[in-house]
Design an enzyme around this catalytic site. Sequence first.
Site, short mmCIF file in Angstrom:
data_model
loop_
_atom_site.label_atom_id
_atom_site.label_comp_id
_atom_site.label_asym_id
_atom_site.label_seq_id
_atom_site.Cartn_x
_atom_site.Cartn_y
_atom_site.Cartn_z
N LYS A 209 0.87 -1.77 -0.02
CA LYS A 209 0.34 -0.47 -0.10
C LYS A 209 1.07 1.41 0.41
CE LYS A 209 -3.39 2.16 2.68
NZ LYS A 209 -4.34 1.86 4.25
N GLU A 215 10.40 -5.06 3.71
CA GLU A 215 10.91 -6.26 3.49
C GLU A 215 10.28 -6.03 1.78
OE1 GLU A 215 9.85 -4.47 6.32
OE2 GLU A 215 9.42 -5.70 7.50
N GLY A 274 -4.46 -2.36 5.55
CA GLY A 274 -3.90 -3.21 4.97
C GLY A 274 -4.13 -4.36 5.27
N ARG A 275 -4.53 -4.55 6.66
CA ARG A 275 -5.01 -6.07 7.06
C ARG A 275 -6.73 -6.23 6.96
NH1 ARG A 275 -3.32 -2.54 11.00
NH2 ARG A 275 -5.41 -1.53 13.16
N GLU A 360 -3.46 -5.98 15.77
CA GLU A 360 -2.69 -5.00 14.99
C GLU A 360 -3.56 -4.32 15.29
OE1 GLU A 360 -1.53 -4.17 10.25
OE2 GLU A 360 0.84 -4.78 11.78
N HIS A 391 -2.22 -33.06 19.40
CA HIS A 391 -1.03 -33.46 20.39
C HIS A 391 -0.03 -32.46 20.44
CE1 HIS A 391 -2.34 -36.83 18.78
NE2 HIS A 391 -2.62 -36.64 17.92
N LYS A 520 10.69 -0.53 12.97
CA LYS A 520 11.07 0.14 11.62
C LYS A 520 12.10 1.05 12.15
CE LYS A 520 6.93 -0.92 9.55
NZ LYS A 520 5.47 -0.11 8.54
O1 F6P Z 1 4.24 -2.99 9.43
C1 F6P Z 1 2.76 -2.75 10.22
C2 F6P Z 1 2.28 -2.87 8.13
O2 F6P Z 1 1.93 -1.35 8.12
C3 F6P Z 1 0.91 -3.54 8.13
O3 F6P Z 1 -0.23 -2.76 8.75
C4 F6P Z 1 1.01 -3.18 6.60
O4 F6P Z 1 -0.65 -4.62 6.28
C5 F6P Z 1 1.80 -3.88 6.64
O5 F6P Z 1 3.35 -3.33 7.41
C6 F6P Z 1 2.54 -3.92 5.09
O6 F6P Z 1 2.61 -2.67 4.65
P1 F6P Z 1 2.57 -2.00 3.05
O7 F6P Z 1 1.20 -2.80 1.87
O8 F6P Z 1 2.47 -0.60 2.78
O9 F6P Z 1 3.76 -2.56 2.37
#
Ligand code: F6P
Length: 556
Positions: A209, A215, A274-275, A360, A391, A520
Amino acid sequence: MADSTMVRALQTEAWRQLQAHQSQLSNSGTRITELFAQDPQRSATLGLTCGNIHVDFSKHLLTTQTLMLLVQLAEAVDLPQAITDLFRGDAVNNTECRPALHMALRGLDVETHPDIKPDVDDALARMQTLVDAVHSGTWRGYSGKIIRDVVNIGIGGSDLGPAMVTRALRANHLDGIRSHFVSNVDPAHLSNCLSQLNPETTLFVVASKSFGTLETMQNAGQARRWLIAAADDQEQVRVNLHKHFIAVSANKQAAVDFGIEASQVFPVWDWVGGRFSLWSAIGLPIAMAVGMPRFRELLAGAELVDQHVATTPLASNVPVLMGLLAVWYRNFWDAGSHAVLPYAQDLELLPGFLQQLEMESLGKSVDRDGEAVAISTGPVIWGSAGTNGQHSFHQLLHQGTGFVPADFIAIASPSVADNLQQHQHLLANCFSQSRALMEGKTSQQAEQELLGAGEDGARAASLAKHKAVPGNRPSTTFLLDNLNAFNLGSLIALYEHKVFVQSVAWNINAFDQWGVEIGKQLSASAFAALNGDEAAAQTLDPSSQALIGLCLRQAG
Ligand code: F6P
């Protein structure tokens, strides 16, 4: 949602009465099994239906009075108004001044935001075109070969939802395309994935987003290098990179700056968290795997739940009850965690998805006004696919000192057509686990069993203490007739709305996540220190300095 008019749950009469009611239930040792004995209709009365999902609330520490008081609490905190505000598109995400309109992605027409519907329809049409082009073979890689593998590069909400749904709908996957998900910045994740792939037939979806998440940016950059490095004619790849990279982002410019063609950036909007975003083009990998008609069924299943939430009275509103029960156990029974136990291997990623959705959203310790909350908020969410958990951690569920409410999720129809018997074992285990949690076993019962099995009296008496199971541990069972796209959409939406209900009861913002920022920020100086920047190292705490020093020495 006008903050000044929010009634603090703690100050309500319903809260006070719930406390007294909990004490009475606890002191009297009321057992769920007794509630069944007192009311032969309990299973029917507390078994609700939403779409094709039967939700059994009967195995809860829940009496008619509990239900009445929980509904009174919901009314006292003005939950009906909060639901109206959410659906109307008010800025319920007050710290970011945004509405939370994921429901608009699955059909809700928001009168106050008339621009949304055309944008959503357009994005769906573009998704359809892309999915059709890839599946029909019109879309080809730089060397003219048909696309065989789609790799989603994203993390958090840009990974967990699409990965979970794609995995869950395994039985609906279309032939021809394999799906992969890479999220971790650990280079092993991408490298393991790429080692199975042919660059000429691989399409990357860079899903972010913000288009700024470390990452995702690292993995996307590395994927691009891999693609180019593998080719004999690297220039041919460079000029044809658009055949291998598309993006989903609210930050179109950043995606374009990365090198993705503007026409291949699919939108996601600031009114989608995002979620909560798998319903948008973030769900492209799902649509690639199962096709657009199934993707639209997923949306339809969620839309059904949206309508249920908006129109059903509180006492029979499934996500409202899910949320109120979560409040009941968290605040009145001090349950610090909640287990999610899907008895379906295809739902193995559901607990991880719900961890982000719930933790979150609800891992907050200030309320909407920034005041410290005086009550416990979101519990730890955890779990894994049954029967595996039986188990490992079910021992703690049955005999641990803690109190862990659980969600059991069962699918009536088998996932594998030619092995009904194993499916019946699966269901039998699911229903028996919730029964065992509820009924438990007294030491007298255990002793009788031991004597019956030929154990001598002294050993039977002593071992019975270890074999006794307290029981009276609550659970909800969700029974889906099928694990299809429609039902899965409904199931996910139930949890989304449950989370909102909890947030209203606790007067917290379910749609921000400021706490993740600190890690971060700090990782930048640690990264610099790992690269030999002494000044950056000096800014670290002594423990981090020592650990980084060791890493540098051990890595040579
Ligand atoms: O680290 C939290 C977060 O902002 C989440 O809320 C989000 O889903 C994820 O990182 C990924 O964010 P983006 O879609 O901006 O890469």
